[in-house]
Each structure stands twice: as C-alpha cells, then as structure tokens.
Design an enzyme around this catalytic site. Structure first.
Site, PDB file in Angstrom:
ATOM      1  N   GLY A  14     -42.515 -25.967  31.512  1.00 44.79           N
ATOM      2  CA  GLY A  14     -41.744 -27.205  31.381  1.00 44.79           C
ATOM      3  C   GLY A  14     -41.077 -27.401  30.037  1.00 44.79           C
ATOM      4  N   LYS A  15     -40.855 -26.318  29.291  1.00 42.00           N
ATOM      5  CA  LYS A  15     -40.237 -26.435  27.965  1.00 42.00           C
ATOM      6  C   LYS A  15     -38.870 -27.107  28.014  1.00 42.00           C
ATOM      7  CE  LYS A  15     -40.091 -22.133  26.837  1.00 42.00           C
ATOM      8  NZ  LYS A  15     -40.695 -21.634  28.089  1.00 42.00           N
ATOM      9  N   THR A  16     -38.051 -26.716  28.984  1.00 40.19           N
ATOM     10  CA  THR A  16     -36.690 -27.232  29.023  1.00 40.19           C
ATOM     11  C   THR A  16     -36.671 -28.726  29.306  1.00 40.19           C
ATOM     12  OG1 THR A  16     -35.821 -25.086  29.735  1.00 40.19           O
ATOM     13  CG2 THR A  16     -34.432 -27.012  30.123  1.00 40.19           C
ATOM     14  N   VAL A  17     -37.511 -29.182  30.224  1.00 41.26           N
ATOM     15  CA  VAL A  17     -37.569 -30.613  30.526  1.00 41.26           C
ATOM     16  C   VAL A  17     -38.105 -31.388  29.337  1.00 41.26           C
ATOM     17  CG1 VAL A  17     -38.639 -32.360  32.005  1.00 41.26           C
ATOM     18  CG2 VAL A  17     -37.733 -30.262  33.014  1.00 41.26           C
ATOM     19  N   LYS A  37     -30.773 -22.675  22.205  1.00 43.05           N
ATOM     20  CA  LYS A  37     -31.535 -21.707  22.996  1.00 43.05           C
ATOM     21  C   LYS A  37     -31.164 -20.327  22.458  1.00 43.05           C
ATOM     22  CE  LYS A  37     -34.081 -20.557  26.694  1.00 43.05           C
ATOM     23  NZ  LYS A  37     -35.423 -21.068  27.011  1.00 43.05           N
ATOM     24  N   THR A  41     -32.903 -15.666  29.411  1.00 40.35           N
ATOM     25  CA  THR A  41     -33.055 -14.494  30.278  1.00 40.35           C
ATOM     26  C   THR A  41     -33.085 -14.923  31.742  1.00 40.35           C
ATOM     27  OG1 THR A  41     -35.482 -14.541  30.245  1.00 40.35           O
ATOM     28  CG2 THR A  41     -34.389 -13.316  28.487  1.00 40.35           C
ATOM     29  N   ASP A  50     -30.740 -22.898  30.803  1.00 34.03           N
ATOM     30  CA  ASP A  50     -31.526 -24.034  30.328  1.00 34.03           C
ATOM     31  C   ASP A  50     -30.665 -25.066  29.608  1.00 34.03           C
ATOM     32  OD1 ASP A  50     -33.756 -22.840  31.365  1.00 34.03           O
ATOM     33  OD2 ASP A  50     -34.488 -22.061  29.460  1.00 34.03           O
ATOM     34  N   SER A 171     -45.666 -30.782  32.826  1.00 30.42           N
ATOM     35  CA  SER A 171     -45.512 -31.195  34.229  1.00 30.42           C
ATOM     36  C   SER A 171     -46.839 -31.760  34.724  1.00 30.42           C
ATOM     37  CB  SER A 171     -45.084 -29.991  35.090  1.00 30.42           C
ATOM     38  OG  SER A 171     -44.904 -30.363  36.438  1.00 30.42           O
ATOM     39  N   GLY A 202     -41.364 -32.959  38.440  1.00 25.85           N
ATOM     40  CA  GLY A 202     -40.127 -33.311  39.127  1.00 25.85           C
ATOM     41  C   GLY A 202     -39.151 -34.118  38.309  1.00 25.85           C
TER      42      GLY A 202
END
Length: 243
Positions: A14-17, A37, A41, A50, A171, A202
């Site tokens: 869940g890094k991006t969120v 970023k 990949t 991302d 998450s 989510g």
C-alpha cells in the site's frame, strides 16, 4: 521537513496509496507537494503507473518518474532484462533535491522494500534516504508476519543511520482478525517508532474528495490527519469510523 521517503516492508503493502494520502493532506493545507518515483517496474510505455494513481487521488501534486521497466521485478533485475540503464541512488537523490527547490514537501516512493536493488552496485532506497538525510516512513501490512518484516526494515534503517519516524498500515481490512487487531499495538514496538496511521482497504478506488476525507481519518496529526492509535486499537474499521 522537506523530503520524506516512503518505504514498504515488501511489495504490495500500500505504499502508493499511503504516499497519495500524505500528499493529499499536504495539498489540502496549501503546501506545494511533489511525488518522486525513482523506478517503476511492471509497466510498459504508455501504461498507468504509481504516479498516475497519485495524481488521480491527489490532484495538484507534481509527479516525476525517473525510469520504468516492463518486467515486474526489482529495478536492478528489470533494467538488466530490458537492457536499459538502471536508476542510481545519486540520480534519485539529485531529482528529489531539485524538486525540493520549488516544493514544500517531496515524497520519494520506493519500489518494494528498503533494500531492493536499484543498480548492479547494490544501491537501494536506503542509500537515497541517507543521501538526502530524509526521514523514513515504513508502510506495513496489518496481518500475520508483519511484525518480523517491520522489525527487519526498521533495524536495517537504523543501522544505516536513517530516522524511522513511524509506521503506517497500508491496507486495514474490512474484517480484521486477531492478528490484525493485536498488531496495532505491537507494530510500534517492531518499528521502534509510533504508528502514524492505518488506511482502509480499497481507499485507492475512491474519488479525490472522499479519498482526502478518509485519508485524514486514517493518518496521524503528524501528517495533518486525526488518526489516534489509542482509540483505534482493537477496533474494526466500522467501529473506528463511528467514533
């Protein structure tokens, strides 16, 4: 704080969120925010990565991606397979420094865990954070196994002279089990730093307005949110939402 590095204990945590949530709250405070970023990949040319998700969730954020590679591998392995130049920690640090000149906050999102290799010389996100003298936020899972992964990440970071400011659960499940609930209290011990948030599962599927509102509930006042680990401890998501 000008630059903050976001690392996961693993991939898919869940890094991006979390990065988007921190960015959204900072933009809401009127700050100029950039998200970097260094290596993406598992995506091809023209595919959404991302940084695209960050822009969708946190409008107004500046984003920059240094390199992308098609294979879903470590940046070093993906670069080697594609016969493309790797990302060097010095390149990432220089890009973050450049962004910091025109932004109030720069968030550097890693790829996978802290020691995932960026280049053939063994450069990692830890080297980027060290070069920038930037604090580190560790994004962790909520369930069984997360304590070991979080402790390993925090210990390596500390041994390398990095400042782990806290952990965020990337998450939080709709129906947390015993391990999830127990880990809320144990994660700060594993991280050697406070629990700075727990974002609902989510959240990345929401529109930007609802996302920012829910992000505020899921992140600590350190980020401009209202998350309180003491009141959250042992609760289900629906319970914590009602408080």
């Amino acid at each position: 704080m000008t630059v903050l590095v976001i690392s996961g204990t693993d991939t898919g945590v869940g890094k991006t969120v979390v990065t988007a949530a921190i960015a959204a709250l900072a933009v809401g405070q009127g700050r100029r925010v950039a998200v970097l970023k260094p290596a993406q990949t598992g995506v091809g040319p023209g595919d959404a990565g991302d940084v695209d998700q960050v822009r969708a969730l946190a409008p107004g954020v500046t984003t920059r991606e240094l390199r992308r590679y098609p294979d879903p591998l470590s940046p070093e392995a993906a670069a080697r397979r594609a016969a493309l130049p790797p990302v060097r920690p010095a390149d990432a640090a220089a890009a973050a420094g450049e962004l910091a000149e025109s932004h109030d906050l720069v968030l550097v999102e890693g790829a996978g865990g802290l020691l995932v290799r960026f280049d053939p010389d063994g450069g990692t996100l830890a080297d980027v954070a060290w070069a920038l003298a930037a604090p580190l936020v560790v994004v962790a899972r909520s369930g069984l196994g997360t304590l070991n992964a979080t402790a390993l990440t925090a210990e390596v970071a500390t041994r390398r002279g990095l400042d782990v400011v806290g952990a965020v659960i990337g998450s939080w499940p709709d129906a947390p089990d015993l391990a999830d609930r127990s880990n809320v209290g144990d994660l700060p011990v594993a991280a050697g730093a406070p629990l700075l948030g727990a974002l609902d599962a989510g959240l990345g599927d929401l529109g930007p307005d609802e996302f920012r509102e829910r992000a505020a509930r899921g992140l600590s006042p350190w980020f401009g949110g209202t998350f309180d680990p003491e009141s959250f401890h042992g609760t289900t998501r629906s319970d914590s939402t009602q408080k």
